[in-house]
Design a protein around this motif. Structure first.
Motif, PDB file in Angstrom:
ATOM      1  N   ARG A  68     -17.422  60.144  19.171  1.00  0.00           N
ATOM      2  CA  ARG A  68     -18.757  60.183  18.587  1.00  0.00           C
ATOM      3  C   ARG A  68     -19.783  59.462  19.461  1.00  0.00           C
ATOM      4  O   ARG A  68     -20.933  59.285  19.056  1.00  0.00           O
ATOM      5  CB  ARG A  68     -18.743  59.578  17.182  1.00  0.00           C
ATOM      6  CG  ARG A  68     -17.902  60.373  16.191  1.00  0.00           C
ATOM      7  CD  ARG A  68     -17.976  59.782  14.805  1.00  0.00           C
ATOM      8  NE  ARG A  68     -19.348  59.769  14.302  1.00  0.00           N
ATOM      9  CZ  ARG A  68     -19.704  59.200  13.141  1.00  0.00           C
ATOM     10  NH1 ARG A  68     -18.795  58.608  12.386  1.00  0.00           N
ATOM     11  NH2 ARG A  68     -20.967  59.234  12.745  1.00  0.00           N
ATOM     12  N   PRO A 166     -29.924  71.768   7.949  1.00  0.00           N
ATOM     13  CA  PRO A 166     -28.798  71.385   8.817  1.00  0.00           C
ATOM     14  C   PRO A 166     -28.827  72.051  10.178  1.00  0.00           C
ATOM     15  O   PRO A 166     -28.137  71.607  11.105  1.00  0.00           O
ATOM     16  CB  PRO A 166     -27.570  71.820   8.009  1.00  0.00           C
ATOM     17  CG  PRO A 166     -28.074  72.853   7.052  1.00  0.00           C
ATOM     18  CD  PRO A 166     -29.477  72.462   6.729  1.00  0.00           C
ATOM     19  N   CYS A 192     -25.596  58.139   9.853  1.00  0.00           N
ATOM     20  CA  CYS A 192     -24.945  59.210  10.609  1.00  0.00           C
ATOM     21  C   CYS A 192     -23.828  59.904   9.832  1.00  0.00           C
ATOM     22  O   CYS A 192     -23.634  61.118   9.961  1.00  0.00           O
ATOM     23  CB  CYS A 192     -24.402  58.663  11.923  1.00  0.00           C
ATOM     24  SG  CYS A 192     -25.668  58.447  13.198  1.00  0.00           S
ATOM     25  N   ASP A 193     -23.073  59.158   9.034  1.00  0.00           N
ATOM     26  CA  ASP A 193     -21.966  59.775   8.289  1.00  0.00           C
ATOM     27  C   ASP A 193     -22.485  60.756   7.238  1.00  0.00           C
ATOM     28  O   ASP A 193     -21.864  61.786   6.977  1.00  0.00           O
ATOM     29  CB  ASP A 193     -21.111  58.701   7.619  1.00  0.00           C
ATOM     30  CG  ASP A 193     -20.279  57.920   8.626  1.00  0.00           C
ATOM     31  OD1 ASP A 193     -20.079  58.431   9.746  1.00  0.00           O
ATOM     32  OD2 ASP A 193     -19.844  56.806   8.295  1.00  0.00           O
ATOM     33  N   ARG A 194     -23.614  60.433   6.650  1.00  0.00           N
ATOM     34  CA  ARG A 194     -24.166  61.286   5.596  1.00  0.00           C
ATOM     35  C   ARG A 194     -24.870  62.513   6.170  1.00  0.00           C
ATOM     36  O   ARG A 194     -24.897  63.575   5.514  1.00  0.00           O
ATOM     37  CB  ARG A 194     -25.141  60.466   4.745  1.00  0.00           C
ATOM     38  CG  ARG A 194     -25.810  61.264   3.632  1.00  0.00           C
ATOM     39  CD  ARG A 194     -26.610  60.353   2.724  1.00  0.00           C
ATOM     40  NE  ARG A 194     -27.403  61.103   1.752  1.00  0.00           N
ATOM     41  CZ  ARG A 194     -28.165  60.550   0.819  1.00  0.00           C
ATOM     42  NH1 ARG A 194     -28.222  59.225   0.709  1.00  0.00           N
ATOM     43  NH2 ARG A 194     -28.872  61.297  -0.003  1.00  0.00           N
ATOM     44  N   TYR A 195     -25.434  62.381   7.366  1.00  0.00           N
ATOM     45  CA  TYR A 195     -26.220  63.474   7.946  1.00  0.00           C
ATOM     46  C   TYR A 195     -25.625  63.859   9.305  1.00  0.00           C
ATOM     47  O   TYR A 195     -25.946  63.256  10.340  1.00  0.00           O
ATOM     48  CB  TYR A 195     -27.683  63.059   8.112  1.00  0.00           C
ATOM     49  CG  TYR A 195     -28.340  62.654   6.820  1.00  0.00           C
ATOM     50  CD1 TYR A 195     -28.842  63.609   5.943  1.00  0.00           C
ATOM     51  CD2 TYR A 195     -28.431  61.301   6.464  1.00  0.00           C
ATOM     52  CE1 TYR A 195     -29.445  63.230   4.743  1.00  0.00           C
ATOM     53  CE2 TYR A 195     -29.035  60.924   5.270  1.00  0.00           C
ATOM     54  CZ  TYR A 195     -29.526  61.894   4.411  1.00  0.00           C
ATOM     55  OH  TYR A 195     -30.116  61.514   3.227  1.00  0.00           O
ATOM     56  N   PRO A 196     -24.767  64.884   9.352  1.00  0.00           N
ATOM     57  CA  PRO A 196     -24.132  65.280  10.616  1.00  0.00           C
ATOM     58  C   PRO A 196     -25.096  65.860  11.641  1.00  0.00           C
ATOM     59  O   PRO A 196     -24.715  66.030  12.803  1.00  0.00           O
ATOM     60  CB  PRO A 196     -23.099  66.327  10.173  1.00  0.00           C
ATOM     61  CG  PRO A 196     -23.571  66.818   8.840  1.00  0.00           C
ATOM     62  CD  PRO A 196     -24.269  65.662   8.201  1.00  0.00           C
ATOM     63  N   ASN A 197     -26.331  66.160  11.237  1.00  0.00           N
ATOM     64  CA  ASN A 197     -27.337  66.648  12.196  1.00  0.00           C
ATOM     65  C   ASN A 197     -28.196  65.517  12.751  1.00  0.00           C
ATOM     66  O   ASN A 197     -29.232  65.770  13.393  1.00  0.00           O
ATOM     67  CB  ASN A 197     -28.232  67.706  11.549  1.00  0.00           C
ATOM     68  CG  ASN A 197     -28.992  67.179  10.341  1.00  0.00           C
ATOM     69  OD1 ASN A 197     -28.510  66.284   9.634  1.00  0.00           O
ATOM     70  ND2 ASN A 197     -30.160  67.741  10.082  1.00  0.00           N
ATOM     71  N   GLY A 220     -23.337  60.104  17.223  1.00  0.00           N
ATOM     72  CA  GLY A 220     -23.567  61.167  16.248  1.00  0.00           C
ATOM     73  C   GLY A 220     -22.257  61.805  15.847  1.00  0.00           C
ATOM     74  O   GLY A 220     -21.174  61.264  16.100  1.00  0.00           O
ATOM     75  N   ALA A 221     -22.331  62.963  15.235  1.00  0.00           N
ATOM     76  CA  ALA A 221     -21.137  63.711  14.847  1.00  0.00           C
ATOM     77  C   ALA A 221     -20.393  64.161  16.103  1.00  0.00           C
ATOM     78  O   ALA A 221     -21.009  64.510  17.113  1.00  0.00           O
ATOM     79  CB  ALA A 221     -21.513  64.912  13.987  1.00  0.00           C
ATOM     80  N   ARG A 223     -18.876  66.835  16.915  1.00  0.00           N
ATOM     81  CA  ARG A 223     -19.196  68.187  17.376  1.00  0.00           C
ATOM     82  C   ARG A 223     -20.485  68.200  18.185  1.00  0.00           C
ATOM     83  O   ARG A 223     -20.568  68.846  19.242  1.00  0.00           O
ATOM     84  CB  ARG A 223     -19.320  69.120  16.167  1.00  0.00           C
ATOM     85  CG  ARG A 223     -19.765  70.535  16.505  1.00  0.00           C
ATOM     86  CD  ARG A 223     -19.921  71.359  15.234  1.00  0.00           C
ATOM     87  NE  ARG A 223     -20.877  70.772  14.315  1.00  0.00           N
ATOM     88  CZ  ARG A 223     -22.194  70.919  14.403  1.00  0.00           C
ATOM     89  NH1 ARG A 223     -22.711  71.616  15.401  1.00  0.00           N
ATOM     90  NH2 ARG A 223     -22.990  70.363  13.506  1.00  0.00           N
ATOM     91  N   VAL A 224     -21.490  67.491  17.711  1.00  0.00           N
ATOM     92  CA  VAL A 224     -22.774  67.441  18.425  1.00  0.00           C
ATOM     93  C   VAL A 224     -22.620  66.661  19.728  1.00  0.00           C
ATOM     94  O   VAL A 224     -23.137  67.066  20.782  1.00  0.00           O
ATOM     95  CB  VAL A 224     -23.854  66.806  17.532  1.00  0.00           C
ATOM     96  CG1 VAL A 224     -25.175  66.680  18.290  1.00  0.00           C
ATOM     97  CG2 VAL A 224     -24.044  67.616  16.263  1.00  0.00           C
TER      98      VAL A 224
END
Length: 353
Positions: A68, A166, A192-197, A220-221, A223-224
């Motif tokens: 992350r 999102p 960050c955990d609540r908003y993956p974007n 961040g997430a 994937r991002v």
């Protein structure tokens, strides 16, 4: 307004006090100098492209998995990756005035800018949310904001993020986070955990005093972060920079002492400016903003004549970085002299309390 006569040549810029770049006035810690010197013995070798040791140290420091965390050559390099991820033809929404690199990146990468005016020197998050459309792929929030130093609390950020689709990435640029001393100033990493974007960017250039080594990071997430890592240049963060940043993380006790000195100077300088009749927003960064309007250019040139370098935004205001106490005293003396010489001729509306 008529520009007043400057100081005499005998007193003109004998010393240049660089208060324009938001650098730390404190020299590097001995441990950091030693780490840089040791790593320089291997500069014939490429640095670790994955910044493995630093990534791991940052992950432990912030309680996240290493996948992350992305490391780059300063947070500016990571901002470039964020704009690249938005893609040509997309729209990016950000406040204005804010960090001047945002429109440069957008223009260079073919991203359309949607600038939303500040409201009383603070991000107008409601207006920013209203400007998000189906074409918006990126929102950038500078918090504390550069150049005004103003801060958004988590409650306002959370309410804003609830309105962002999102499909739109939100980049929270926290280059000055370490200077925040307001109770509401908990960093955006808590969201960050609540908003993956959501991605949060920070840097070692300011509070950590490593501006010359160019190293920053983003969280961040996973994937991002994986997508952003693909867009950063390999070997961009030198081995000395990586080792210095790891050492700096381990010496945050010294860092926090230095930050407290800067915060104390911020309070002192702002109080003096207010007492001299200037309107100065409450800053949570290592700089202060004077919204001088049309007087910004003349004032900046006045300070340059006495050897004080400021960041001037013609027609808007000046940003002054907080330096050493002697640097700050020299700036306050120049401000007071300017104020005396311009009175009784009024300054631009909004420049005085």
């Amino acid at each position: 307004m008529r520009e007043t006569a400057g100081p005499t040549a005998a007193t003109s810029h004998a010393v240049t006090r660089a208060l324009s770049r938001n650098e730390s006035p404190h020299g590097p810690m001995p441990d950091i100098v030693a780490a840089v010197a040791a790593s320089s013995r291997d500069v014939n070798r490429y640095p670790d492209p994955a910044c493995t040791e630093l990534t791991g140290a940052l992950a432990r420091r912030h309680g996240v998995e290493p996948d992350r965390v992305a490391v780059g050559a300063g947070s500016c390099a990571l901002l470039q990756a964020v704009f690249q991820l938005a893609g040509p033809g997309a729209t990016a929404v950000y406040a204005w005035r804010s960090f001047e690199y945002y429109p440069i990146l957008a223009d260079h990468l073919g991203v359309r800018s949607e600038r939303v005016p500040l409201a009383d020197d603070v991000h107008d998050l409601a207006a920013m949310a209203d400007r998000i459309t189906a074409a918006t792929r990126l929102v950038v929030i500078c918090n504390p904001n550069n150049p005004t130093g103003t801060l958004l609390g988590l409650d306002r950020l959370r309410a804003f993020l609830d309105r962002v689709p999102p499909t739109c990435l939100v980049a929270l640029d926290e280059a000055y986070f370490e200077y925040v001393d307001e109770p509401m100033g908990t960093g955006g990493l808590a969201l960050c955990d609540r908003y993956p974007n959501l991605v949060v960017l920070r840097t070692f250039s300011k509070a950590y005093g490593l501006a010359g080594l160019r190293v920053g990071y983003l969280i961040g997430a996973a994937r991002v972060v994986a997508s952003l890592r693909e867009m950063t240049l390999p070997f961009a963060v030198s081995a000395p920079a990586q080792h210095a940043a790891v050492t700096a993380l381990a010496r945050e006790d010294v860092l926090l002492t230095r930050v407290r000195h800067t915060i104390a100077e911020r309070t002192r300088v702002r109080a003096a400016l207010l007492a001299d009749g200037f309107a100065v927003p409450a800053s949570q960064a290592n700089f202060l903003w004077l919204g001088l309007g049309e007087n910004a250019g003349p004032f900046g040139r006045w300070c340059a004549r006495v050897g004080i370098e400021l960041r001037v935004f013609d027609g808007e205001g000046v940003r002054v970085s907080l330096g050493s106490p002697s640097d700050n005293d020299a700036f306050l003396a120049a401000v007071h002299q300017w104020r005396v010489r311009t009175a009784p001729e009024p300054l631009t509306t909004g420049a005085l309390r």
